[in-house]
Design a protein around this motif. Structure first.
Motif, PDB file in Angstrom:
ATOM      1  N   THR A 242       0.976  -1.730  -0.178  1.00 18.10           N
ATOM      2  CA  THR A 242      -0.376  -0.111  -0.219  1.00 18.10           C
ATOM      3  C   THR A 242       0.999   1.181   0.236  1.00 18.10           C
ATOM      4  N   HIS A 243       0.329   1.874  -1.163  1.00 20.62           N
ATOM      5  CA  HIS A 243       0.765   3.808  -0.861  1.00 20.62           C
ATOM      6  C   HIS A 243       0.582   4.706   0.007  1.00 20.62           C
ATOM      7  N   TRP A 244       0.941   5.416   0.622  1.00 21.76           N
ATOM      8  CA  TRP A 244       0.300   6.168   1.325  1.00 21.76           C
ATOM      9  C   TRP A 244       0.440   7.717   1.126  1.00 21.76           C
ATOM     10  N   VAL A 245      -0.374   8.380   0.957  1.00 27.13           N
ATOM     11  CA  VAL A 245      -0.436   9.639   0.702  1.00 27.13           C
ATOM     12  C   VAL A 245      -1.854  10.327   1.832  1.00 27.13           C
ATOM     13  N   ILE A 246      -1.519  11.631   1.522  1.00 26.57           N
ATOM     14  CA  ILE A 246      -2.497  12.710   2.454  1.00 26.57           C
ATOM     15  C   ILE A 246      -4.147  12.616   2.038  1.00 26.57           C
ATOM     16  N   ASN A 247      -4.472  12.336   2.825  1.00 27.28           N
ATOM     17  CA  ASN A 247      -6.163  12.088   2.105  1.00 27.28           C
ATOM     18  C   ASN A 247      -5.964  13.678   1.836  1.00 27.28           C
ATOM     19  N   GLU A 248      -7.335  13.853   0.967  1.00 27.54           N
ATOM     20  CA  GLU A 248      -7.318  15.054  -0.207  1.00 27.54           C
ATOM     21  C   GLU A 248      -7.844  15.860   0.766  1.00 27.54           C
ATOM     22  N   PHE A 249      -8.227  15.494   0.912  1.00 32.46           N
ATOM     23  CA  PHE A 249      -9.535  16.928   2.392  1.00 32.46           C
ATOM     24  C   PHE A 249      -8.889  17.281   3.427  1.00 32.46           C
ATOM     25  N   ASP A 250      -8.033  16.457   4.225  1.00 32.19           N
ATOM     26  CA  ASP A 250      -6.951  17.199   4.796  1.00 32.19           C
ATOM     27  C   ASP A 250      -6.124  18.417   4.558  1.00 32.19           C
ATOM     28  N   ASP A 251      -5.743  17.516   3.492  1.00 32.78           N
ATOM     29  CA  ASP A 251      -5.047  18.689   2.271  1.00 32.78           C
ATOM     30  C   ASP A 251      -5.724  19.957   2.175  1.00 32.78           C
ATOM     31  N   PHE A 252      -6.913  20.406   2.527  1.00 30.14           N
ATOM     32  CA  PHE A 252      -7.766  21.414   2.071  1.00 30.14           C
ATOM     33  C   PHE A 252      -7.535  21.906   3.794  1.00 30.14           C
ATOM     34  N   ALA A 253      -7.987  21.216   4.399  1.00 32.00           N
ATOM     35  CA  ALA A 253      -7.837  21.530   5.892  1.00 32.00           C
ATOM     36  C   ALA A 253      -6.702  22.674   6.431  1.00 32.00           C
ATOM     37  N   LEU A 254      -5.429  22.285   5.591  1.00 32.18           N
ATOM     38  CA  LEU A 254      -4.046  22.551   6.315  1.00 32.18           C
ATOM     39  C   LEU A 254      -4.345  24.262   4.421  1.00 32.18           C
ATOM     40  N   GLU A 255      -4.844  23.928   3.836  1.00 31.12           N
ATOM     41  CA  GLU A 255      -4.741  25.004   2.723  1.00 31.12           C
ATOM     42  C   GLU A 255      -5.711  26.498   3.942  1.00 31.12           C
ATOM     43  N   GLN A 256      -6.445  25.265   3.978  1.00 33.38           N
ATOM     44  CA  GLN A 256      -7.582  26.705   5.033  1.00 33.38           C
ATOM     45  C   GLN A 256      -6.718  27.379   6.500  1.00 33.38           C
ATOM     46  N   ALA A 257      -6.079  26.203   6.741  1.00 31.73           N
ATOM     47  CA  ALA A 257      -6.060  27.157   7.601  1.00 31.73           C
ATOM     48  C   ALA A 257      -4.018  27.838   7.712  1.00 31.73           C
ATOM     49  N   VAL A 258      -4.115  27.797   6.660  1.00 26.28           N
ATOM     50  CA  VAL A 258      -2.573  28.658   6.413  1.00 26.28           C
ATOM     51  C   VAL A 258      -3.571  30.333   5.647  1.00 26.28           C
ATOM     52  N   LEU A 259      -4.966  29.592   5.089  1.00 29.71           N
ATOM     53  CA  LEU A 259      -5.575  31.138   4.337  1.00 29.71           C
ATOM     54  C   LEU A 259      -5.617  31.702   5.788  1.00 29.71           C
ATOM     55  N   LEU A 260      -6.315  31.527   6.755  1.00 27.81           N
ATOM     56  CA  LEU A 260      -6.296  31.941   8.045  1.00 27.81           C
ATOM     57  C   LEU A 260      -5.972  32.945   8.536  1.00 27.81           C
TER      58      LEU A 260
END
Lengths: 254, 323
Positions: A31-49
């Motif tokens: 299994t190859h693991w990647v960041i959960n896409e919605f968590d990437d969105f959460a990170l983006e929202q945090a940085v925008l704030l």
């Protein structure tokens, strides 16, 4: 304002999914693991704030294959503090246990806002955000597409079917499950990530034991047997396009 | 099975959402003749919403703060109910309302929770569940533990009509809930902009997903859509990137569509997208992944790159139109 972003790693769906020999979970070796896409969105929202009104962004992620890259990328985007949670996260884990393992960060760091992705495709015991909010006795709003923060309150745009938006106000601290950020996640050049690898530090913390209660065991993990399957069109691009045109005509739309 | 099955009734702007009728149909099948199906309705002046619910009884909670959903209020009301009554099972939609309600209750009350559930079946005294994982690429199965269990369900196994009844159920008003100290409030509900075309009314939809890869490629699909006298729609990743407006989103948080032809280009068929395609007459799917779940739903498919096919197909359509 202090924002805590909780990251999960999920199996990469581009790769073939292979079930373990016991038949109840994926073979972690393959299994190859990647960041959960919605968590990437959460990170983006945090940085925008943070960019809009200052503050600090703290990112916590479980120690799994690829997590260092995820954390350094978060630093390159604007995260201030990176924490790797050490433990066995490829074995017996569910969202209830993960919520319990993330929970100490809320009591220790006392964030104003806790952001997670609204869901993750690899677990069947509910969304992390609602679980951790209930555990911490904090309010929760999920399916959020846009956040503003003023005077100790957040206004979140919660999405409903049909394009309806419910604008909700919540006192901080609160947990939000992010469906999409105000603007799409930014592209980060590799040079900037390499720079972050040289300058940013990853703190490590040991996870507590995995308490799985609240989840329900899987007895069998299988590929779905389709009740039907498309008639597959064969040939080169010209031939497939001609067959499609014939189908469109037969369907009365051309 | 014995005991009670509870179903959370979801509503928005004075309408019961279809998922609630679907859950009632599932509950009725499980209940057979030896269990009671109880609908749980939280609202304000919302008693009229009970009219078509195929339940034996409705527990109705009325409070101004329950007019529109907030997770905090629902947790408060339902935690008390579940602790007191201990039903065998409570069903929620895998939705903006159900999933966060169920998650909070599970953690608060220590109750087992199964999410992404497709179907629950009885096997003697055992209740077996099946859930979709990995965006529909795998199915997980298991047994519900004894005691009270919570399940969030996706639509698909039943039609809403199966959960409707011409006979109004018995309504039992519940004592007023203590909703003091809530930290969440509803400011306003914003209707979708009516400026764009309504994709639910079109006979043909060309729809693009992650396989379209980049914004510049949208034009290729746009050209095909125009030659078929329609507009371009898309799945969540395309809208999240800002390549199409939310008014064109097909899926759980977008619109459910019902065209005669739905041409899915580079769309894998994740459950959140597929649940909006239940009334489509014909799906044609183009995807390079032969295992993409969309092919299980489509009438016709091809495993070629949509980006390669689009210019060729646009030209053939133009030729067929005599252009």
């Amino acid at each position: 304002m202090k924002t805590l972003v909780l990251i999960q790693m999920v199996p990469d769906l581009v790769e073939e999914l292979i079930v373990d020999r016991d038949g109840t979970r994926l073979d972690s070796y393959n299994t190859h693991w990647v960041i959960n896409e919605f968590d990437d969105f959460a990170l983006e929202q945090a940085v925008l704030l943070k960019e809009r009104q200052g503050g600090e962004v703290i990112v916590v992620a479980p120690a799994m294959e690829g997590v260092e890259d995820v954390l350094f990328t978060a630093a390159a985007k604007g995260a201030d503090l990176l924490i790797r949670l050490n433990g066995d996260f490829e074995g017996e884990v569910n969202n209830h246990s993960l919520a319990r393992q993330f929970f100490p960060f809320i009591t220790q760091l006392k964030p104003d806002l806790i952001l997670t992705g609204v869901s993750a495709h690899h677990r069947h015991d509910g969304a992390l955000g609602a679980l951790i909010a209930a555990l911490a006795d904090l309010p929760y709003i999920g399916y959020v597409a846009g956040v503003t923060v003023t005077d100790g309150k957040a206004v979140a745009r919660k999405e409903y079917p049909g394009g309806i938006i419910c604008e909700m106000e919540v006192q901080l601290p609160a947990v939000l499950g992010i469906q999409s950020p105000d603007t799409p996640p930014r592209y980060v050049p590799i040079s900037k990530i390499r720079q972050a690898m040289k300058t940013a530090q990853i703190e490590e913390q040991e996870a507590g034991g995995a308490d799985l209660s609240g989840g329900v065991a899987i007895s069998r993990l299988i590929q779905p047997q389709a009740s039907g399957h498309a008639v597959m069109l064969e040939g080169d691009l010209d031939q497939i396009a001609e067959k499609l045109v014939a189908i469109f005509k037969e369907q009365g739309v051309l | 099975m014995s005991g009670e099955i509870y179903v959370l009734i979801e509503h928005l702007q004075g309408q019961v959402l279809d998922i609630s009728y679907i859950l009632l149909a599932q509950a009725r099948e499980l209940a057979g003749n030896d269990a009671q199906v109880t609908a749980i309705l939280l609202g304000h002046q919302a008693q009229a919403l009970t009219a078509e619910l195929a339940a034996d009884e409705v527990f109705y909670y009325d409070h101004p703060l329950l007019e529109t959903f907030t997770a905090e209020a629902y947790w408060k009301v339902l935690a008390g109910l579940l602790e007191e009554r201990k039903p065998r099972l409570m069903l929620f939609g895998e939705t903006t309302i159900g999933s966060e309600t169920a998650g909070g209750l599970s953690m608060r009350l220590g109750l087992p929770l199964v999410s992404h559930c497709q179907k629950i079946v009885r096997d003697g005294a055992v209740l077996r569940w099946v859930s979709q994982l990995f965006a529909g690429k795998m199915l997980a199965e298991g047994d519900l533990p004894e005691g009270t269990a919570l399940v969030t369900m996706q639509p698909g196994a039943f039609k809403p009509e199966q959960g409707k009844s011409r006979q109004s159920p018995k309504i039992t008003p519940q004592p007023p809930a203590d909703l003091s100290g809530l930290r969440t409030s509803v400011k306003q509900i914003i209707q979708p902009s009516g400026e764009d075309v309504d994709i639910t009314r079109l006979d043909v939809l060309v729809s693009v997903g992650r396989g379209i890869q980049q914004k510049e490629n949208i034009e290729l699909a746009q050209a095909l859509a125009e030659s078929l006298n329609t507009v371009l729609a898309g799945s969540r990743p395309v809208v999240d990137q800002g390549w199409l407006p939310v008014s064109r989103l097909v899926g759980k948080s977008g619109k459910a569509v019902k065209p005669k032809l739905y041409l899915a280009l580079g769309i894998s068929g994740a459950p959140e997208h597929v649940e909006a395609l239940g009334n489509v007459e014909m799906i044609v799917a183009i995807n390079t992944d032969p295992n993409a779940p969309i092919f299980n739903l489509a009438r016709f498919g091809a495993t070629v790159d949509a980006l390669d096919l689009l210019p060729v197909l646009s030209e053939k359509v133009q030729q067929a139109k005599g252009g």
